[in-house]
Each structure stands twice: as structure tokens, then as C-alpha cells.
Design an enzyme around this catalytic site. Structure first.
Site, PDB file in Angstrom:
ATOM      1  N   PHE A 112      25.939  39.444  75.007  1.00 21.28           N
ATOM      2  CA  PHE A 112      25.075  40.621  74.978  1.00 21.28           C
ATOM      3  C   PHE A 112      23.623  40.279  74.647  1.00 21.28           C
ATOM      4  O   PHE A 112      22.709  41.051  74.941  1.00 21.28           O
ATOM      5  CB  PHE A 112      25.616  41.652  73.988  1.00 21.28           C
ATOM      6  CG  PHE A 112      25.294  41.392  72.542  1.00 21.28           C
ATOM      7  CD1 PHE A 112      24.220  42.027  71.929  1.00 21.28           C
ATOM      8  CD2 PHE A 112      26.073  40.531  71.779  1.00 21.28           C
ATOM      9  CE1 PHE A 112      23.924  41.803  70.590  1.00 21.28           C
ATOM     10  CE2 PHE A 112      25.790  40.312  70.451  1.00 21.28           C
ATOM     11  CZ  PHE A 112      24.709  40.946  69.843  1.00 21.28           C
ATOM     12  N   LYS A 113      23.393  39.115  74.061  1.00 21.21           N
ATOM     13  CA  LYS A 113      22.025  38.742  73.702  1.00 21.21           C
ATOM     14  C   LYS A 113      21.112  38.648  74.932  1.00 21.21           C
ATOM     15  O   LYS A 113      19.902  38.819  74.828  1.00 21.21           O
ATOM     16  CB  LYS A 113      22.017  37.409  72.953  1.00 21.21           C
ATOM     17  CG  LYS A 113      22.924  37.348  71.712  1.00 21.21           C
ATOM     18  CD  LYS A 113      22.456  38.275  70.620  1.00 21.21           C
ATOM     19  CE  LYS A 113      23.408  38.297  69.445  1.00 21.21           C
ATOM     20  NZ  LYS A 113      23.374  37.107  68.614  1.00 21.21           N
ATOM     21  N   ASP A 114      21.711  38.396  76.113  1.00 19.55           N
ATOM     22  CA  ASP A 114      20.901  38.338  77.332  1.00 19.55           C
ATOM     23  C   ASP A 114      20.213  39.665  77.631  1.00 19.55           C
ATOM     24  O   ASP A 114      19.143  39.686  78.244  1.00 19.55           O
ATOM     25  CB  ASP A 114      21.775  37.978  78.542  1.00 19.55           C
ATOM     26  CG  ASP A 114      22.274  36.544  78.513  1.00 19.55           C
ATOM     27  OD1 ASP A 114      21.498  35.655  78.111  1.00 19.55           O
ATOM     28  OD2 ASP A 114      23.426  36.320  78.905  1.00 19.55           O
ATOM     29  N   MET A 117      17.113  39.366  75.501  1.00 16.84           N
ATOM     30  CA  MET A 117      16.366  38.114  75.576  1.00 16.84           C
ATOM     31  C   MET A 117      15.675  37.923  76.923  1.00 16.84           C
ATOM     32  O   MET A 117      14.575  37.365  77.000  1.00 16.84           O
ATOM     33  CB  MET A 117      17.285  36.938  75.283  1.00 16.84           C
ATOM     34  CG  MET A 117      16.582  35.772  74.651  1.00 16.84           C
ATOM     35  SD  MET A 117      15.945  36.136  72.992  1.00 16.84           S
ATOM     36  CE  MET A 117      17.454  36.043  72.034  1.00 16.84           C
ATOM     37  N   THR A 145      22.653  33.905  70.350  1.00 19.21           N
ATOM     38  CA  THR A 145      21.204  34.098  70.425  1.00 19.21           C
ATOM     39  C   THR A 145      20.518  32.851  70.983  1.00 19.21           C
ATOM     40  O   THR A 145      19.606  32.941  71.801  1.00 19.21           O
ATOM     41  CB  THR A 145      20.621  34.426  69.038  1.00 19.21           C
ATOM     42  OG1 THR A 145      21.077  35.714  68.639  1.00 19.21           O
ATOM     43  CG2 THR A 145      19.104  34.438  69.063  1.00 19.21           C
TER      44      THR A 145
END
Length: 463
Positions: A112-114, A117, A145
Site C-alpha cells: 500500500f505504500k506505493d 510514494m 516503505t
């Protein structure tokens, strides 16, 4: 829109300044002076928008120092089916009449960090280009992350990345995603300790204002407001997919270690998104669950931070938690500073009671729970989920209200955690094409003790 610190510094800053700065000079985190409110007309207008255009509408409420045409071009460049696999960007998978997974892990690094980011990388490149400046990003990761940041910043002009991770504590797939990158602007540093040691070093470097300014240090952890702001968008997107009208409410369950993911839900709720409950799901490192149950916040040290099968949540000091406490305490910066510069703190009975008004509940999951939940989800629905999402689903099933749809935020694809999936299902999880054998690629990483001085020296030598 202006931003202030959670620790009392009332100097007002614009979005583009805090984008590059990360922590406030007083060690606090940035928040807007007030949350913009959405009304029924805005929700009606946004329902049905493509994800990129929804992102533009929400970001525009917080960003007034980037021209609208430029901001829209950035969101449309970032949020595409080519990058995220589907037109929906965050598709819903129903597991029953009133419970569903919101898929956040279809980006380049399968986590989910994409979602944030990729946007952050584009914003950095835009702002640095506009200023003719460079930036050295210092971050800490418990697993996802780091790879999301590195993949977002590869090839970006004027940006270098120094990413700290706990040595040996990520899954083999997570390590390979980061350490196999050979780009000259990517620097991986494996710290002998746990994630909290890495996070403490990032904060210590960021609080050395002279070093920070001389070496142009910025952050990509969710202490960076821009990253958290990007995450607010998928709460709105999930809500619109799960409902037929804006009269309905939805609850979200969020696997949480550093509190950034669920803090974005708190912001969405403060804006007026019809969220009934925000359910925080922890693993055995249950500092946040203890807080919501008792009002006591007691971060643990390295020796007492458990190494678990949901490693991205092996965190005992939740950075973003300070933002929620700031709102909970009526935005009293002095009290927030007192609490978060102490080893631990406890709310008064009245303050603990006030949590209910913000919609929070919490629960806890163990290794046995997540294995059983992975097995159950596969048997009943034919869906394979990763261990962190399993923590969320386990707690969601406990806290579900049959009258309110529950969305569980899916946080990573199961391919990243093959050992636990194999234990639960007796089979290897499916891997996206092109990622076979990633663990065997050559690795580029520097191992260091948990020492701020050595990290600073390494940065100085490589900028």
C-alpha cells in the site's frame, strides 16, 4: 492552506515548504491549521470520478501553492492502470454482504505504500525542478516503505535516497526488493536493531537542523504530511465503491504499526467523509491497542519489540500517532510536546472517553490468528491474503456491525510473505510476472550499528 506543528510552533508554512522539510523545527509533525470540510454537494460531485481526478480534488483542498493545471497533470501521470494494474486503482473484493477488502497493493512494490510514494516522488521531482534544488531523502522502513520509496525515486532528478531498515527482520522478498537495486542514487543501510531504532535515527538526524540544512535532508516516512495526504484519497475512493448513496456510512479496519495508514482515515473522517468506525488492528506489538483500550501509551524498547510474521507492523513507537493525539487534546501543542518527549504518558479518564467521538476502536492479532484467518479467507472465499491484511480481517470480523459495511484495507500482496502463506495453506503464493527469483539477485547494502553519528558520516560521504 497553512500548516503548523503538533508541538506548539505556530509559524505558518505552505505545502511546498513542508513537502521538502518533513519534521517541523521543534520536532513536531505538520498538520493543517484546520481540516477543510466536504459537504453533500462535493461528495455527490466526486462520486464516479476517476481515481486520478478524485486525488486532484482532495489534494487541491490542501495545496494552494502548486498551479491547479500542474497538480492535475501530476495526479493523472501517477494514478494510471499501467502503474496500478486496474482502472479502479484500489478495487474492492467482497467477502460477504457487508465486508470487503480494499486492494491497495497493486503498485510496483506490491504494498500500500506505493499509493502515496508514487505521488510523493512526482511531487519531489516537480518542486525540486521548480526551485533548482536537490534533496537527500532519509527514511526508515519495517518492510514496505523502503522499497516503495526507492522504486518511486529511481531516476528522479535531484533526489538521492538513504533508507534504514532493521537488519535481518524483513522477509527475504522485502529485503530483495530493496537491496537488489543498483541505482547510484539509492543507498540501503541495514541497522543492527529493530525498526524503532531506525526511526529514532531518522528523527535524530532531522532534529539536527544544521546537518539537515547543510545536507538537504528530507523524509518520505509518513511523518511527511504529503505522504499521509495522498493516503486520504483511498478512503474516499473506497467509500464511493462500497456505497450507493452519501447517506450511508462505512467503517474501515486498518492493520497498523506506525499509525500513518489509519491516521489518513482520521483526516478523512475529520473532513466529513461518513466513516462510522476506524478500527486499529495490531499484531503482538500491541502498544496502540493498549492505548485505545486503556488510555496509556507505553512504547517499548528494542528488547521488548517482538519479531512476528507480520513484520511491517513490528513497531512500538508510532510516529503518526502524535497527529491524532494533537487533535484529541484540542490541539494543545504544549501538552503534546510534554507527552511525546516523555518515555510514556497516560490520558485522563475524560480524555480517554473523548476517543469515542473520533470513532476509534482497536483489536489485536497473533501468529496463530493470522494463520487461521489466511486459511479461513482462502477456504471460504478463494482469496489469498498476506499476514498484515489477515491481522486486519481477524479484528474486523470481531468488530463488525451488521448494519454498517466494513472495508478492510489490504496492505500487501501475499507474494511478499511466502513462508507464512505456505504455513497456512501448504502452497506458495502466486507471484506477479517478472519477480521470480528476486531473492537471488545481487545485493547492495551497508550494515551498521544503531549509531546516529555513523549514519551521518555515511550520508556526508555519499552526497
Amino acid at each position: 492552506m497553512k500548516y503548523i506543528s503538533t508541538r506548539g510552533d505556530q509559524a505558518e508554512r505552505g505545502f511546498s515548504d513542508i513537502l521538502l522539510e518533513g519534521l517541523a523545527p521543534d520536532g513536531g509533525l505538520y498538520l493543517p491549521k484546520a481540516y477543510p470540510r466536504v459537504d453533500a454537494a462535493m461528495l455527490a460531485r466526486w462520486r464516479g470520478l476517476a481515481y486520478a481526478d478524485l486525488a486532484f480534488e482532495i489534494l487541491s483542498l490542501y495545496i494552494d501553492d502548486i498551479p491547479a493545471a500542474d497538480l492535475r497533470a501530476i495526479t493523472r501521470k501517477v494514478y494510471t492502470a499501467e502503474v496500478f494494474g486496474t482502472e479502479a486503482i484500489v478495487p474492492i473484493t467482497w467477502l460477504g454482504e457487508h465486508i470487503a477488502l480494499e486492494g491497495l497493493s497493486n503498485g510496483p512494490t506490491l504494498a500500500f505504500k506505493d499509493m502515496a510514494m508514487q505521488l510523493l516522488g512526482a511531487l519531489f521531482e516537480y518542486e525540486l525542478g521548480r526551485r533548482g534544488e536537490t534533496l537527500n531523502i532519509l527514511g526508515a522502513t519495517s518492510g514496505d516503505t523502503g522499497s516503495a520509496a526507492e522504486y518511486a525515486m529511481r531516476g528522479k532528478k535531484g533526489v538521492s535516497v538513504f533508507m534504514l531498515s532493521p537488519n535481518g527482520r524483513m522477509s527475504p522478498f522485502q529485503q530483495a526488493q530493496m537491496f537488489s537495486l543498483q541505482d547510484a542514487n539509492i543507498h540501503n543501510i541495514a541497522i543492527e536493531g529493530v525498526f524503532d531504532d531506525c526511526q529514532d535515527i531518522v528523527k535524530a538526524v532531522s532534529n539536527d537542523l544544521a546537518f539537515k540544512r547543510e545536507h538537504r535532508i528530507g523524509t518520505v516516512n509518513s511523518i511527511n504530511w504529503a505522504r499521509l495526504l495522498a493516503q486520504v484519497v483511498y478512503y474516499f475512493a473506497g467509500y464511493f465503491q462500497a456505497t450507493k448513496s452519501n447517506d450511508e456510512k462505512v467503517s474501515f479496519t486498518v492493520p497498523s504499526g506506525n499509525f500513518g495508514n489509519v491516521c489518513a482515515g482520521h483526516v478523512a473522517r475529520q473532513m466529513g467523509l461518513p466513516i462510522a468506525r476506524l478500527v486499529v488492528a495490531t499484531n503482538e506489538n500491541d502498544v496502540l491497542d493498549e492505548f485505545f483500550r486503556t488510555g496509556a501509551y507505553r512504547p517499548r524498547g528494542t528488547a521488548d519489540t517482538h519479531e512476528t510474521s507480520s513484520p511491517s507492523m513490528d513497531i512500538s513507537k508510532a510516529s503518526n500517532f502524535e497527529r491524532f493525539v494533537f487533535d484529541l487534546l484540542g490541539r494543545d501543542g504544549a501538552r503534546v510536546k510534554q507527552h511525546f518527549t516523555a518515555p510514556a504518558f497516560e490520558l485522563t479518564a475524560g480524555e480517554h472517553a473523548d476517543i469515542a467521538g473520533f470513532g476509534f476502536l482497536s483489536g489485536r492479532s497473533t501468529h496463530a490468528d493470522r494463520v487461521a484467518t489466511i486459511r479461513r479467507c482462502h477456504a471460504e472465499h478463494g482469496v489469498v491474503i498476506d499476514p498484515h491484511t489477515a491481522d486486519g480481517l481477524k479484528v474486523a470480523l470481531e468488530k463488525c456491525d451488521p448494519a454498517v459495511t466494513m472495508l478492510v484495507l489490504e496492505t500487501a500482496l501475499p507474494a511478499k510473505f511466502a513462508a507464512t502463506i505456505h504455513e497456512a495453506l501448504g502452497q506458495e503464493p502466486p507471484r506477479p510476472a517478472g519477480l521470480e527469483g528476486i531473492e537471488q539477485l545481487p545485493k547492495r547494502v551497508k550494515v551498521m550499528p544503531a549509531d546516529v553519528g555513523q549514519v551521518k558520516a555515511y550520508i556526508h560521504a555519499h552526497v
